[in-house]
Scaffold this motif. Structure first.
Motif, PDB file in Angstrom:
ATOM      1  N   SER A   3       0.838  -1.109   0.183  1.00  0.00           N
ATOM      2  CA  SER A   3       0.023   0.001  -0.158  1.00  0.00           C
ATOM      3  C   SER A   3       0.937   1.323   0.039  1.00  0.00           C
ATOM      4  CB  SER A   3      -0.903  -0.094   1.191  1.00  0.00           C
ATOM      5  OG  SER A   3      -0.365  -0.100   2.501  1.00  0.00           O
ATOM      6  N   SER A   5       3.042   4.284  -1.480  1.00  0.00           N
ATOM      7  CA  SER A   5       4.046   4.585  -2.562  1.00  0.00           C
ATOM      8  C   SER A   5       4.828   3.263  -2.951  1.00  0.00           C
ATOM      9  CB  SER A   5       5.116   5.567  -2.305  1.00  0.00           C
ATOM     10  OG  SER A   5       4.352   6.627  -2.295  1.00  0.00           O
ATOM     11  N   LEU A  97     -10.554   2.955 -12.232  1.00  0.00           N
ATOM     12  CA  LEU A  97      -9.887   1.605 -11.770  1.00  0.00           C
ATOM     13  C   LEU A  97     -10.480   0.435 -12.683  1.00  0.00           C
ATOM     14  CD1 LEU A  97      -9.589   3.761  -9.220  1.00  0.00           C
ATOM     15  CD2 LEU A  97      -8.996   1.786  -8.252  1.00  0.00           C
ATOM     16  N   ILE A 121      -5.109   1.706 -13.001  1.00  0.00           N
ATOM     17  CA  ILE A 121      -5.502   2.890 -12.704  1.00  0.00           C
ATOM     18  C   ILE A 121      -5.154   4.315 -13.652  1.00  0.00           C
ATOM     19  CG2 ILE A 121      -5.567   5.086 -10.685  1.00  0.00           C
ATOM     20  CD1 ILE A 121      -4.774   2.741  -8.708  1.00  0.00           C
ATOM     21  N   GLU A 123      -5.551   7.988 -14.648  1.00  0.00           N
ATOM     22  CA  GLU A 123      -5.877   9.100 -13.926  1.00  0.00           C
ATOM     23  C   GLU A 123      -5.427  10.485 -14.381  1.00  0.00           C
ATOM     24  OE1 GLU A 123      -4.833  10.337  -9.265  1.00  0.00           O
ATOM     25  OE2 GLU A 123      -3.261   9.133 -10.158  1.00  0.00           O
ATOM     26  N   HIS A 140      -1.051  -1.874 -11.446  1.00  0.00           N
ATOM     27  CA  HIS A 140      -0.384  -2.780 -10.316  1.00  0.00           C
ATOM     28  C   HIS A 140      -0.731  -4.249 -10.272  1.00  0.00           C
ATOM     29  CE1 HIS A 140      -1.081   1.575  -9.293  1.00  0.00           C
ATOM     30  NE2 HIS A 140      -0.359   1.508  -8.276  1.00  0.00           N
ATOM     31  N   PHE A 145      -1.456  -5.895  -4.618  1.00  0.00           N
ATOM     32  CA  PHE A 145      -1.914  -4.408  -4.005  1.00  0.00           C
ATOM     33  C   PHE A 145      -3.604  -4.833  -3.713  1.00  0.00           C
ATOM     34  CE2 PHE A 145       1.690  -3.047  -6.297  1.00  0.00           C
ATOM     35  CZ  PHE A 145       2.310  -2.483  -5.439  1.00  0.00           C
ATOM     36  N   ALA A 146      -3.856  -3.774  -2.954  1.00  0.00           N
ATOM     37  CA  ALA A 146      -5.359  -3.797  -2.487  1.00  0.00           C
ATOM     38  C   ALA A 146      -5.517  -2.061  -2.292  1.00  0.00           C
ATOM     39  CB  ALA A 146      -5.618  -4.477  -1.314  1.00  0.00           C
ATOM     40  N   PHE A 147      -6.439  -1.396  -2.632  1.00  0.00           N
ATOM     41  CA  PHE A 147      -6.623  -0.114  -2.429  1.00  0.00           C
ATOM     42  C   PHE A 147      -8.071  -0.128  -1.870  1.00  0.00           C
ATOM     43  CE2 PHE A 147      -3.706  -0.180  -6.205  1.00  0.00           C
ATOM     44  CZ  PHE A 147      -2.966   0.608  -5.902  1.00  0.00           C
ATOM     45  N   ASN A 148      -7.947   1.108  -0.891  1.00  0.00           N
ATOM     46  CA  ASN A 148      -9.256   1.720  -0.260  1.00  0.00           C
ATOM     47  C   ASN A 148      -9.644   2.859  -1.157  1.00  0.00           C
ATOM     48  OD1 ASN A 148      -9.318  -0.151   1.962  1.00  0.00           O
ATOM     49  ND2 ASN A 148      -7.537   1.018   2.659  1.00  0.00           N
ATOM     50  N   VAL A 149     -11.084   3.158  -1.503  1.00  0.00           N
ATOM     51  CA  VAL A 149     -11.299   3.855  -2.337  1.00  0.00           C
ATOM     52  C   VAL A 149     -12.496   4.807  -1.497  1.00  0.00           C
ATOM     53  CG1 VAL A 149     -12.468   4.830  -4.568  1.00  0.00           C
ATOM     54  CG2 VAL A 149     -10.943   2.910  -4.353  1.00  0.00           C
TER      55      VAL A 149
END
Length: 152
Positions: A3, A5, A97, A121, A123, A140, A145-149
């Motif tokens: 998570s 950088s 995403l 992603i 952007e 990614h 990886f896991a992302f919170n949005v």
């Protein structure tokens, strides 16, 4: 799972001047207040943790946002920090995403086949003046990886 950088680049970044779709995405080519002859810096990076590839990215930066010859910059750090240091601080972005396969030419070039789906992603980054200065496509590795949005 990673998570924040991603680690630094595994290979020297490829950098050059370009036009085309990424340029249109940040307003070059006549839209968004940019002139049709404006150019962008195209930056390609592969980041890893040791020999473990994690992120492949292609970024297009409005050329006049980064002064001087592009080959003299250290492109391994944060593009947001670099833009801010040159008077173009990012304040917002619009992102999409999606789960995708890494493009075949990238898989071949960097031996990245067999990792399964990657999280793409896409952007566009905006300055306080509302100017789009960066368009990035960051892939990614899906299993790393896991992302919170937060949606509003």
């Amino acid at each position: 799972m990673h998570s924040g950088s991603p680690p630094g680049p595994t290979r020297p970044p490829a950098c050059g001047l370009a036009g085309g779709r990424p340029a249109r995405a940040i307003g070059a080519g006549g839209g968004g207040g940019r002139a049709p002859h404006d150019t962008v810096i195209r930056l390609e990076r592969l980041r890893s943790d040791g020999d473990d590839p994690l992120v492949y990215s292609v970024a297009s930066i409005v050329r006049d946002a980064i002064p001087g010859p592009v080959r003299h910059f250290d492109w391994s750090g944060s593009l947001s920090d670099m833009l801010a240091a040159h008077g173009h601080p990012p304040v917002s972005s619009a992102a999409r995403l999606s789960a995708v396969e890494l493009p075949e030419d990238v898989q071949r070039r960097y031996s990245l086949g067999g990792f399964g789906p990657w999280l793409l992603i896409s952007e566009t980054v905006i300055t306080p003046a509302g100017r789009p200065v960066l368009y990035a496509e960051d892939y990614h590795r899906g299993d790393a990886f896991a992302f919170n949005v937060l949606r509003r």
